[in-house]
Design a protein around this motif. Structure first.
Motif, PDB file in Angstrom:
ATOM      1  N   THR A 196      -6.476   7.107   7.566  1.00 47.06           N
ATOM      2  CA  THR A 196      -7.811   6.712   7.120  1.00 47.06           C
ATOM      3  C   THR A 196      -8.369   7.779   6.189  1.00 47.06           C
ATOM      4  O   THR A 196      -7.741   8.816   5.973  1.00 47.06           O
ATOM      5  CB  THR A 196      -8.758   6.534   8.326  1.00 47.06           C
ATOM      6  N   ASN A 211      -6.956  -0.714   1.870  1.00 43.38           N
ATOM      7  CA  ASN A 211      -7.901  -0.638   2.985  1.00 43.38           C
ATOM      8  C   ASN A 211      -7.465  -1.441   4.208  1.00 43.38           C
ATOM      9  O   ASN A 211      -8.231  -1.604   5.148  1.00 43.38           O
ATOM     10  CB  ASN A 211      -9.293  -1.069   2.538  1.00 43.38           C
ATOM     11  N   ALA A 213      -7.519   0.608   7.249  1.00 41.03           N
ATOM     12  CA  ALA A 213      -6.972   1.931   6.955  1.00 41.03           C
ATOM     13  C   ALA A 213      -6.275   1.912   5.605  1.00 41.03           C
ATOM     14  O   ALA A 213      -5.951   0.855   5.069  1.00 41.03           O
ATOM     15  CB  ALA A 213      -5.979   2.334   8.050  1.00 41.03           C
TER      16      ALA A 213
END
Length: 102
Positions: free
Chosen positions: A84, A66, A29
């Motif tokens: 996200t 990420n 995420a």
């Protein structure tokens, strides 16, 4: 011994999850936050995943973060939000209620 629990798709994570104190939750995420239960759960990150290649060089892709880590610190209840999608233009927030057991 604590576990590293990887959640590749936060959208498919159950809305309620039981973990043990000492466990780490790794979400693929862009961001997150501890909405309630500070002290029960701690957020680490966000991070940009990188790799170590031969010769000791660290390769880092360009782009937004990420990876987000949450550490289950002590027994109790917490709610975490995981972000996200593109964090700048179209973020999507998924909430997860955590029960941290001893």
């Amino acid at each position: 011994m604590g576990r590293l629990i990887e959640v590749d798709d936060p959208l498919k994570c159950p809305s309620r999850l039981a973990v043990h104190a000492g466990d780490m939750l790794l979400f693929r995420a862009a961001g997150g936050r501890v909405r309630s239960g500070q002290g029960v759960v701690e957020m680490l990150g966000p991070f940009l995943q990188a790799i170590l290649v031969e010769g000791g060089e660290v390769l880092t892709p360009q782009g937004p973060p990420n990876t987000v880590l949450f550490r289950a610190c002590r027994p109790g209840h917490a709610v975490v939000d995981v972000i996200t999608g593109d964090p700048f233009y179209q973020p999507h927030t998924t909430s997860c209620e955590l029960t941290v057991e001893s």
